[in-house]
Design a protein around this motif. Structure first.
Motif, PDB file in Angstrom:
ATOM      1  N   THR A   1       0.845  -1.190   0.000  1.00 18.17           N
ATOM      2  CA  THR A   1       0.000   0.000   0.000  1.00 18.17           C
ATOM      3  C   THR A   1       0.882   1.242   0.000  1.00 18.17           C
ATOM      4  O   THR A   1       1.784   1.362   0.841  1.00 18.17           O
ATOM      5  N   PRO A   2       0.666   2.180  -0.919  1.00 15.86           N
ATOM      6  CA  PRO A   2       1.523   3.375  -0.977  1.00 15.86           C
ATOM      7  C   PRO A   2       1.294   4.299   0.217  1.00 15.86           C
ATOM      8  O   PRO A   2       0.215   4.341   0.802  1.00 15.86           O
ATOM      9  N   VAL A   3       2.344   5.048   0.559  1.00 16.57           N
ATOM     10  CA  VAL A   3       2.283   6.064   1.614  1.00 16.57           C
ATOM     11  C   VAL A   3       2.463   7.419   0.934  1.00 16.57           C
ATOM     12  O   VAL A   3       3.459   7.644   0.234  1.00 16.57           O
ATOM     13  N   LEU A   4       1.513   8.337   1.127  1.00 14.90           N
ATOM     14  CA  LEU A   4       1.500   9.629   0.435  1.00 14.90           C
ATOM     15  C   LEU A   4       2.147  10.712   1.300  1.00 14.90           C
ATOM     16  O   LEU A   4       1.965  10.738   2.514  1.00 14.90           O
ATOM     17  N   HIS A   5       2.882  11.614   0.644  1.00 18.69           N
ATOM     18  CA  HIS A   5       3.558  12.719   1.330  1.00 18.69           C
ATOM     19  C   HIS A   5       3.221  14.044   0.650  1.00 18.69           C
ATOM     20  O   HIS A   5       3.346  14.173  -0.574  1.00 18.69           O
ATOM     21  N   GLU A   6       2.835  15.021   1.456  1.00 16.34           N
ATOM     22  CA  GLU A   6       2.610  16.366   0.934  1.00 16.34           C
ATOM     23  C   GLU A   6       3.944  17.099   0.804  1.00 16.34           C
ATOM     24  O   GLU A   6       4.827  16.955   1.640  1.00 16.34           O
TER      25      GLU A   6
ATOM     26  N   ILE B   1      -4.962  11.051  -2.520  1.00 16.88           N
ATOM     27  CA  ILE B   1      -4.020  12.063  -2.042  1.00 16.88           C
ATOM     28  C   ILE B   1      -4.641  12.863  -0.887  1.00 16.88           C
ATOM     29  O   ILE B   1      -5.843  13.114  -0.869  1.00 16.88           O
ATOM     30  N   PRO B   2      -3.817  13.274   0.083  1.00 15.17           N
ATOM     31  CA  PRO B   2      -4.339  14.024   1.231  1.00 15.17           C
ATOM     32  C   PRO B   2      -4.641  15.488   0.943  1.00 15.17           C
ATOM     33  O   PRO B   2      -5.374  16.127   1.697  1.00 15.17           O
ATOM     34  N   SER B   3      -4.055  16.050  -0.133  1.00 16.40           N
ATOM     35  CA  SER B   3      -4.276  17.471  -0.435  1.00 16.40           C
ATOM     36  C   SER B   3      -3.894  17.743  -1.877  1.00 16.40           C
ATOM     37  O   SER B   3      -3.402  16.851  -2.589  1.00 16.40           O
ATOM     38  N   ASP B   4      -4.077  18.967  -2.299  1.00 14.52           N
ATOM     39  CA  ASP B   4      -3.717  19.374  -3.659  1.00 14.52           C
ATOM     40  C   ASP B   4      -2.237  19.679  -3.806  1.00 14.52           C
ATOM     41  O   ASP B   4      -1.799  20.137  -4.868  1.00 14.52           O
ATOM     42  N   THR B   5      -1.487  19.466  -2.760  1.00 15.11           N
ATOM     43  CA  THR B   5      -0.026  19.627  -2.835  1.00 15.11           C
ATOM     44  C   THR B   5       0.640  18.318  -2.381  1.00 15.11           C
ATOM     45  O   THR B   5       1.454  18.300  -1.459  1.00 15.11           O
ATOM     46  N   THR B   6       0.259  17.231  -3.023  1.00 15.77           N
ATOM     47  CA  THR B   6       0.846  15.926  -2.722  1.00 15.77           C
ATOM     48  C   THR B   6       1.954  15.656  -3.727  1.00 15.77           C
ATOM     49  O   THR B   6       1.714  15.607  -4.937  1.00 15.77           O
ATOM     50  N   GLY B   7       3.150  15.484  -3.218  1.00 16.07           N
ATOM     51  CA  GLY B   7       4.307  15.376  -4.104  1.00 16.07           C
ATOM     52  C   GLY B   7       4.836  13.976  -4.301  1.00 16.07           C
ATOM     53  O   GLY B   7       5.410  13.673  -5.350  1.00 16.07           O
ATOM     54  N   GLU B   8       4.676  13.103  -3.287  1.00  9.79           N
ATOM     55  CA  GLU B   8       5.315  11.798  -3.363  1.00  9.79           C
ATOM     56  C   GLU B   8       4.368  10.691  -2.913  1.00  9.79           C
ATOM     57  O   GLU B   8       3.590  10.863  -1.968  1.00  9.79           O
TER      58      GLU B   8
END
Length: 580
Positions: free
Chosen positions: A266-271, A287-294
């Motif tokens: 399962t992927p882990v998302l980072h802003e 994604i947790p927000s509109d600025t999710t980079g990784e």
């Protein structure tokens, strides 16, 4: 004029015996295909060569060759491997963990016992140490023991000690430890009575010590030997041999882990301040927000460790499985971290221009972290997209002046990019993804970044500029910059076309394009896959596992063959020599 073909380089590693610590940077020896090479171990202060894995002399071929020279530390004058030697113990004899009087163990050797001896070490102070088959050491004292070569005659006694003629003939006999192992496929759990809760692993029964495994691990036992002294020895795959007293066999296979299926993650998302929404737009990730980079899609790193999504290990993390079930990865050292990390990166804006250290610098300055060599496969790029890749400074003085003067226009080197491009980014390379790039990154498992230039933009959450790490960057950046562009080769294997993107010390990366069905045979300790286009399935032992876009999984060492089916493109990676 006929051009000579280059052979695949030979890698020479210099490591400390027991710890596997690098004592010197790896050497790359190059030559034409078919020509010969002859390597000479380096002279390392306060170390002496213990043994060599691999051939110091040979010919350059089309296959990677690695040679590892292991060194022993201390006041060592000479080390000699022994075959068919024994210690006849005449009185209670202390044992030691190392050839060092400060490492005395609580167990001693009893009088009137015989022990196999596998190594002799002479110190610069004139002391002679002997290593027993179970890895313990004894200090030679002619009042306590005889060291002799058996089983024949008294005139082979090495210490000129006269053998007591009244001793039984049975005591003079020395068994040869070369019995035929019997195949086995049984699971067990490691146990230990020592305070460290570790189990020693040997190259063979009564052989040299290889490494330690933690008690409590479940392992797959693949061979067994019953020695003449009624001791059992078990092989743990290719890891080595353990004594029977250190394992409890499961009564039935249901008690252990019979892992013959992929590990889905399962992927882990980072802003990130430079992130966007592409990870949701393209891969449908939450994604947790509109600025999710990784999205860390295959990771054992504590800053974003991947959970196992399903199967018998569901709910555990990759880091837990790496340590608890080392046979799934042919992992010989459970104390080290899972060595690789795979990410999706969405550069909605420019990333900071940055550089990563190598292993030695990272370990010394970043709490034992690994260094970070990485690579990018460009999944998508907007028209005119660029990356920052390398720099234009010719000397360290020029590099430092350009940084101090913030002369980014003359320092930074830009490269236009398109979907399908691949870049290898060794530690020490100044770099950044530019605006409009979506990439898959394969890297060492490290989160160490030295930020050089962040475009003077504040973090929207804090309102502050992010920290820079200029002194560290000056220390680790490679000067002058020279791009490493590995030659890419493609191989058609039925319905599968595989393109080699890079084969490097820390990782190998391939692009697999499938249109139909392809039979795959294991060729590495474990194999990482991520679907970057299309869909299909992977089949193991007749079981069909669906694969959708962005699915990531690891094929463990316990699976010898599998089938890929469908119309899809995958990025596949395996550990390189320094990650195994």
């Amino acid at each position: 004029m006929e051009l000579a073909l280059k052979g695949v380089p030979v890698w020479l590693y210099t490591k400390e015996q027991g710890t596997n610590k690098n004592l010197a940077p790896a050497q790359i020896i190059e030559g034409d295909l078919g020509t010969t090479f002859k390597l000479k171990p380096q002279v390392i202060d306060n170390y002496v060569v213990d043994h060599v894995d691999g051939a110091l002399a040979g010919s350059f071929t089309d296959q990677m060759q690695t040679v590892t020279v292991y060194y022993q530390q201390g006041d060592v004058a000479q080390i000699e491997a022994l075959t068919n030697y024994q210690a006849e113990i005449q009185a209670l004899t202390p044992t030691y963990a190392k050839p060092d009087l400060k490492t005395e163990l609580p167990t001693s050797l009893m009088a009137d016992t015989i022990w196999p001896v596998v190594k002799r070490l002479a110190t610069t102070k004139g002391l002679f140490w002997h290593q027993l088959g179970d890895s313990r050491w004894i200090l030679y004292d002619r009042k306590l023991m005889n060291i002799k070569k058996g089983p024949q005659a008294d005139d082979q006694v090495l210490t000129n000690q006269i053998v007591n003629q009244n001793k039984s003939n049975a005591k003079k006999n020395f068994e040869h430890y070369d019995w035929q192992p019997q195949p086995l496929k049984k699971r067990g759990r490691l146990i230990s009575n020592n305070s460290a809760k570790q189990v020693s692993v040997y190259s063979k029964p009564y052989g040299s010590h290889k490494n330690e495994l933690m008690a409590g691990l479940d392992v797959l036992l693949t061979q067994v030997i019953h020695d003449p002294s009624k001791n059992d020895w078990y092989a743990i795959g290719s890891q080595g041999w353990i004594e029977g007293d250190n394992v409890v066999l499961f009564e039935n296979e249901g008690e252990g882990l019979a892992m013959a299926e992929p590990l889905f993650l399962t992927p882990v998302l980072h802003e990130k301040i430079w992130g966007g929404t592409a990870l949701n737009d393209v891969f449908d990730l939450p994604i947790p927000s509109d600025t999710t980079g990784e999205a860390w899609i295959i990771s054992g790193h504590p800053n974003g460790v991947s959970p196992i999504a399903r199967g018998p290990l569901a709910g555990k993390t990759l880091a837990e499985v790496w340590q608890t079930y080392p046979d799934l990865f042919e992992n010989n050292d459970v104390t080290r971290p899972y060595p690789l990390l795979v990410k999706f990166l969405d550069a909605h804006q420019d990333l900071s221009v940055q550089v990563h250290p190598g292993d030695e610098y990272a370990a010394a300055h970043n709490n034992g972290e690994l260094g970070k060599t990485e690579s990018w496969y460009i999944l998508a790029a907007k028209p005119g997209a660029e990356i920052y890749y390398g720099h234009k400074a010719k000397t360290s003085l020029e590099f430092n002046q350009m940084i101090d003067q913030a002369d980014w226009e003359h320092l930074l080197q830009k490269v236009p990019v398109h979907a399908g491009d691949f870049f290898y980014v060794p530690a020490g390379t100044l770099h950044a993804l530019g605006t409009g790039v979506l990439a898959l990154e394969t890297q060492q498992s490290s989160d160490v970044t030295y930020r050089v230039y962040d475009f003077d933009r504040p973090d929207q959450k804090t309102g502050q500029l992010r920290s820079l790490h200029l002194e560290d960057a000056k220390n680790v950046t490679t000067i002058p910059f020279k791009a490493e562009s590995p030659a890419q080769t493609s191989l058609q294997m039925g319905a599968l076309q595989e393109t080699t993107l890079v084969e490097a010390p820390y990782f190998n990366v391939y692009k697999d394009e499938l249109d139909g069905e392809a039979y795959i045979v294991k060729r590495a300790p474990y194999t990482q896959y991520t679907v970057i286009a299309g869909s299909g399935a992977v089949i193991v032992d007749g079981q069909n596992y669906p694969l959708e876009l962005a699915t990531s999984f690891i094929m463990p060492a316990t699976v010898a063959e599998w089938t890929l089916k469908g119309k899809m493109t995958l990025i596949m990676s395996t550990p390189g020599p320094q990650s195994r």
